[in-house]
Design a protein around this motif. Structure first.
Motif, PDB file in Angstrom:
ATOM      1  N   GLY A  12       0.805  -1.213   0.000  1.00 27.93           N
ATOM      2  CA  GLY A  12       0.000   0.000   0.000  1.00 27.93           C
ATOM      3  C   GLY A  12       0.836   1.259   0.000  1.00 27.93           C
ATOM      4  N   VAL A  13       2.154   1.133   0.216  1.00 31.81           N
ATOM      5  CA  VAL A  13       3.062   2.274   0.230  1.00 31.81           C
ATOM      6  C   VAL A  13       4.117   2.050  -0.847  1.00 31.81           C
ATOM      7  CG1 VAL A  13       4.557   3.689   1.682  1.00 31.81           C
ATOM      8  CG2 VAL A  13       2.746   2.351   2.731  1.00 31.81           C
ATOM      9  N   ALA A  14       4.453   3.109  -1.595  1.00 28.81           N
ATOM     10  CA  ALA A  14       5.412   2.971  -2.693  1.00 28.81           C
ATOM     11  C   ALA A  14       6.764   2.447  -2.211  1.00 28.81           C
ATOM     12  CB  ALA A  14       5.587   4.326  -3.384  1.00 28.81           C
ATOM     13  N   GLY A  15       7.182   2.860  -1.004  1.00 33.83           N
ATOM     14  CA  GLY A  15       8.488   2.460  -0.488  1.00 33.83           C
ATOM     15  C   GLY A  15       8.625   0.983  -0.175  1.00 33.83           C
ATOM     16  N   THR A  16       7.500   0.250  -0.103  1.00 30.61           N
ATOM     17  CA  THR A  16       7.570  -1.182   0.234  1.00 30.61           C
ATOM     18  C   THR A  16       7.262  -2.085  -0.966  1.00 30.61           C
ATOM     19  OG1 THR A  16       5.260  -1.241   0.977  1.00 30.61           O
ATOM     20  CG2 THR A  16       6.928  -0.708   2.630  1.00 30.61           C
ATOM     21  N   VAL A  17       7.131  -1.503  -2.157  1.00 29.57           N
ATOM     22  CA  VAL A  17       6.855  -2.311  -3.346  1.00 29.57           C
ATOM     23  C   VAL A  17       7.983  -3.309  -3.580  1.00 29.57           C
ATOM     24  CG1 VAL A  17       6.636  -2.254  -5.869  1.00 29.57           C
ATOM     25  CG2 VAL A  17       5.380  -0.618  -4.491  1.00 29.57           C
ATOM     26  N   ALA A  18       9.230  -2.823  -3.515  1.00 27.54           N
ATOM     27  CA  ALA A  18      10.376  -3.691  -3.791  1.00 27.54           C
ATOM     28  C   ALA A  18      10.495  -4.835  -2.777  1.00 27.54           C
ATOM     29  CB  ALA A  18      11.662  -2.874  -3.811  1.00 27.54           C
ATOM     30  N   SER A  19       9.961  -4.638  -1.565  1.00 26.46           N
ATOM     31  CA  SER A  19      10.011  -5.693  -0.547  1.00 26.46           C
ATOM     32  C   SER A  19       9.149  -6.890  -0.922  1.00 26.46           C
ATOM     33  CB  SER A  19       9.555  -5.147   0.808  1.00 26.46           C
ATOM     34  OG  SER A  19      10.344  -4.062   1.212  1.00 26.46           O
ATOM     35  N   SER A  20       8.123  -6.643  -1.745  1.00 22.75           N
ATOM     36  CA  SER A  20       7.214  -7.735  -2.124  1.00 22.75           C
ATOM     37  C   SER A  20       7.811  -8.655  -3.184  1.00 22.75           C
ATOM     38  CB  SER A  20       5.878  -7.168  -2.626  1.00 22.75           C
ATOM     39  OG  SER A  20       6.064  -6.473  -3.839  1.00 22.75           O
ATOM     40  N   PHE A  21       8.844  -8.169  -3.926  1.00 25.38           N
ATOM     41  CA  PHE A  21       9.379  -8.960  -5.031  1.00 25.38           C
ATOM     42  C   PHE A  21       9.947 -10.298  -4.562  1.00 25.38           C
ATOM     43  CE2 PHE A  21      10.403  -4.628  -7.112  1.00 25.38           C
ATOM     44  CZ  PHE A  21       9.074  -4.484  -7.468  1.00 25.38           C
ATOM     45  N   ASP A  22      10.614 -10.285  -3.403  1.00 24.75           N
ATOM     46  CA  ASP A  22      11.165 -11.532  -2.862  1.00 24.75           C
ATOM     47  C   ASP A  22      10.526 -11.919  -1.538  1.00 24.75           C
ATOM     48  OD1 ASP A  22      13.516 -12.524  -4.595  1.00 24.75           O
ATOM     49  OD2 ASP A  22      13.854 -10.380  -4.493  1.00 24.75           O
ATOM     50  N   GLY A  23       9.932 -10.930  -0.838  1.00 29.49           N
ATOM     51  CA  GLY A  23       9.274 -11.246   0.433  1.00 29.49           C
ATOM     52  C   GLY A  23       8.059 -12.130   0.228  1.00 29.49           C
ATOM     53  N   TYR A  24       7.234 -11.813  -0.767  1.00 29.45           N
ATOM     54  CA  TYR A  24       6.025 -12.608  -1.015  1.00 29.45           C
ATOM     55  C   TYR A  24       6.358 -14.033  -1.497  1.00 29.45           C
ATOM     56  CZ  TYR A  24       1.388 -13.928  -2.694  1.00 29.45           C
ATOM     57  OH  TYR A  24       0.206 -14.590  -2.901  1.00 29.45           O
ATOM     58  N   PRO A  25       7.306 -14.211  -2.434  1.00 29.00           N
ATOM     59  CA  PRO A  25       7.692 -15.586  -2.799  1.00 29.00           C
ATOM     60  C   PRO A  25       8.201 -16.407  -1.611  1.00 29.00           C
ATOM     61  CG  PRO A  25       8.478 -14.070  -4.469  1.00 29.00           C
ATOM     62  CD  PRO A  25       7.922 -13.233  -3.340  1.00 29.00           C
ATOM     63  N   LEU A  26       8.909 -15.752  -0.676  1.00 30.75           N
ATOM     64  CA  LEU A  26       9.352 -16.469   0.524  1.00 30.75           C
ATOM     65  C   LEU A  26       8.152 -16.944   1.345  1.00 30.75           C
ATOM     66  CD1 LEU A  26      12.394 -14.311   1.723  1.00 30.75           C
ATOM     67  CD2 LEU A  26      12.479 -16.732   1.133  1.00 30.75           C
ATOM     68  N   SER A  27       7.121 -16.086   1.451  1.00 32.53           N
ATOM     69  CA  SER A  27       5.897 -16.473   2.169  1.00 32.53           C
ATOM     70  C   SER A  27       5.220 -17.651   1.502  1.00 32.53           C
ATOM     71  CB  SER A  27       4.920 -15.290   2.225  1.00 32.53           C
ATOM     72  OG  SER A  27       5.453 -14.246   2.989  1.00 32.53           O
ATOM     73  N   LYS A  28       5.183 -17.646   0.174  1.00 32.57           N
ATOM     74  CA  LYS A  28       4.551 -18.737  -0.567  1.00 32.57           C
ATOM     75  C   LYS A  28       5.303 -20.047  -0.396  1.00 32.57           C
ATOM     76  CE  LYS A  28       2.813 -17.878  -4.700  1.00 32.57           C
ATOM     77  NZ  LYS A  28       2.738 -17.395  -6.100  1.00 32.57           N
ATOM     78  N   LYS A  29       6.603 -19.952  -0.079  1.00 34.35           N
ATOM     79  CA  LYS A  29       7.418 -21.155   0.130  1.00 34.35           C
ATOM     80  C   LYS A  29       7.327 -21.670   1.571  1.00 34.35           C
ATOM     81  CE  LYS A  29      10.952 -20.100  -3.337  1.00 34.35           C
ATOM     82  NZ  LYS A  29      12.361 -19.704  -3.549  1.00 34.35           N
ATOM     83  N   GLY A  30       6.506 -21.003   2.396  1.00 34.06           N
ATOM     84  CA  GLY A  30       6.375 -21.426   3.786  1.00 34.06           C
ATOM     85  C   GLY A  30       7.410 -20.820   4.701  1.00 34.06           C
ATOM     86  N   GLN A  31       8.033 -19.701   4.273  1.00 30.26           N
ATOM     87  CA  GLN A  31       9.065 -19.052   5.082  1.00 30.26           C
ATOM     88  C   GLN A  31       8.658 -17.623   5.447  1.00 30.26           C
ATOM     89  OE1 GLN A  31      12.981 -19.431   3.297  1.00 30.26           O
ATOM     90  NE2 GLN A  31      12.454 -21.414   2.429  1.00 30.26           N
ATOM     91  N   ALA A  32       7.365 -17.445   5.742  1.00 32.35           N
ATOM     92  CA  ALA A  32       6.864 -16.111   6.083  1.00 32.35           C
ATOM     93  C   ALA A  32       7.531 -15.580   7.352  1.00 32.35           C
ATOM     94  CB  ALA A  32       5.351 -16.145   6.260  1.00 32.35           C
ATOM     95  N   GLY A  33       7.725 -16.440   8.347  1.00 34.94           N
ATOM     96  CA  GLY A  33       8.376 -16.036   9.594  1.00 34.94           C
ATOM     97  C   GLY A  33       9.778 -15.523   9.348  1.00 34.94           C
TER      98      GLY A  33
END
Length: 501
Positions: free
Chosen positions: A84-105
């Motif tokens: 929802g914030v422009a400054g955190t867009v880049a965090s989703s590029f690898d953060g979200y795939p990590l969550s999908k792999k079961g490594q959200a923590g």
């Protein structure tokens, strides 16, 4: 100066000021997690509460909300791909795939450690050299900003997989085109609005980000309709709360955090640059430094790809206080709101602030370190519980993502047209994703497009329409040389490897 720092530390570490930072960080984190409510909304909600307070208490509360909202925005980016914030867009590029792999923590833990490190390094730099850095930031002119924005666009290579550079370039151009919709700031003439008054103000970043990431991701999940078996689901649930980082992982991300924090801080001190550009530049830089094997992981769950932007955006958030406090120039929309709050408290930021009111000046800088420490202590124990959102059944989670995306955009403008245009963009983004077009370059182009246009126009106006501004200023020329080297480096490296073989 030393006396001012000591008095500022005494003020910052007082019970009530620490309490204000804790309340601000907690409130900011909660608000920042909700898609559509970023730091600006969080601070705007807090300003009326601070009226009647002592100015230092109010400022500490608002500063805590700022740090907390940036961190909270990263949480929604990582868990549900809703930046929802422009400054955190880049965090989703690898953060979200990590969550999908079961490594959200693990992803949230890396975000917390990186944010703390970035904010701490920035606070130390601020403490040592804030007045000096203000003079450096003043030396940047429109042509320098234009070249720096172009340098930001070269990061498009970081968001394209092997053989997909053309697709990434097309999406960047598409993003720049979208940024031109609305009133022309120079002539005041509407552009590409097709006679619709709803498009006079252009397309908001929030609308585009929610459509390109959150909504299109929800639609992709509905189309794929993949069902994990019970063993996979059990494994996923067990891994969600894991916060442990292996020694080799710490060694891997430590240099990334250091480099990105320094880069983010120096980008943050430039008025108008901010956390968004810092996070994109950090992501591109880390991908360039990565080995061939590690490069393949970027976009698929790279630890460096998450640690870089997280360190940079928090360092830039702290760095943005340099032009605000020392020059009275807000470097971003968020710091513009903070500037308004300062003036309402009877505090006039500017070159004389750290001379006339050294206690306030230095206490705010020291509070940045306190805020980052509070965020780390508050959020690390909560990560296993926050990450449990991913254990919700898809039948419940996907409608929630869609609901929060739509309601987040609607609450900003209260305009039904924005919902229609957002749905249209989401459908277009869905088809583009099916055809393997990356979304990140479009967001990069959209964010930088307006800045490039404005600074190019100013530069041309100053130079009477001549393009001599490209080589007249040493900073501009140096940045353009770096851009040329970056663009030509793959061709040169390919030629050298052929020559060797």
């Amino acid at each position: 100066m030393i006396d001012g720092i000591l008095q500022g530390a005494q003020t910052a570490f007082s019970f009530y000021n620490i309490l204000m930072v804790i309340i601000g960080c907690f409130a900011g984190t909660i608000i920042g997690m909700l898609p559509g409510l970023g730091p600006i909304s969080a601070i705007a909600l807090m300003i009326p509460i601070t009226y009647g307070m002592d100015p230092s208490y109010g400022l500490f509360l608002i500063a805590g909300v700022y740090y907390g909202a940036v961190f909270g925005g990263s949480t929604s980016s990582i868990l549900i791909n809703a930046p929802g914030v422009a400054g955190t867009v880049a965090s989703s590029f690898d953060g979200y795939p990590l969550s999908k792999k079961g490594q959200a923590g693990k992803a949230l833990a890396i975000a917390a450690y990186s944010s703390f490190s970035g904010g701490t390094i920035a606070a130390i730099f601020l403490l040592i050299a804030a007045p000096i850095l203000a003079n450096i930031s003043l030396s940047f002119q429109s042509s320098d900003y234009f070249a720096m924005m172009l340098l930001g666009l070269t990061a498009v290579a970081a968001f394209s997989g092997r053989g997909n550079f053309l697709k990434a370039s097309i999406m960047t151009i598409f993003g720049i085109m979208l940024s031109t919709i609305g009133i022309d700031s120079d002539s005041g003439i509407p552009r590409f609005t097709f006679g619709r008054l709803d498009l006079i103000d252009g397309i908001s970043f929030l609308l585009l980000a929610m459509a390109a990431f959150a909504l299109s991701e929800a639609m992709m999940n509905i189309l794929e309709n993949k069902r994990t078996n019970k063993d996979e689901e059990t494994k996923l649930k067990n891994e969600l709360g894991s916060l442990k980082l292996q020694k080799n992982e710490i060694r891997q991300i430590a240099p990334t955090i250091a480099r990105s924090s320094i880069l983010g801080f120096f980008v943050g001190i430039l008025p108008g640059a901010g956390a968004t550009i810092a996070s994109f530049l950090a992501y591109g830089m880390e991908r360039s430094f990565a080995s061939k094997k590690e490069k393949q992981k970027f976009g698929n769950g790279s630890l460096q790809g998450l640690a870089g932007p997280e360190s940079a955006n928090n360092a830039a958030s702290s760095g943005s206080f340099v032009p605000l406090l020392t020059l009275g120039i807000p470097g971003s929309g968020t710091t513009a709101v903070i500037l308004g709050a300062l003036i309402s408290y009877g505090i006039q930021p500017g070159p004389t602030l750290y001379i006339d009111n050294p206690i306030l000046f230095w206490s705010v800088i020291i509070s940045m370190y306190i805020g980052n420490l509070v965020l780390l202590i508050l959020n690390l124990p909560l990560i296993p519980y926050i990450a449990k959102i991913l254990t919700l059944p898809k039948q419940l989670l996907l409608p929630l993502i869609i609901f929060f995306s739509l309601i987040g955009v609607y609450l900003v403008t209260f305009n039904n047209f924005d919902i229609y245009i957002m749905t249209l963009f989401a459908v277009v983004a869905l088809f583009l994703r099916i055809l393997d077009f990356p979304m990140a370059p479009m967001i990069l182009g959209f964010i930088l497009g307006k800045m490039i246009e404005d600074n190019l126009r100013r530069s041309l106006t100053i130079s009477d329409g001549s393009i001599s501004f490209l080589w007249e200023r040493p900073i501009t020329l140096s940045l353009l040389i770096i851009i040329i080297v970056i663009i030509l480096s793959p061709i040169i490296l390919k030629y050298l490897s052929k020559k060797r073989s």
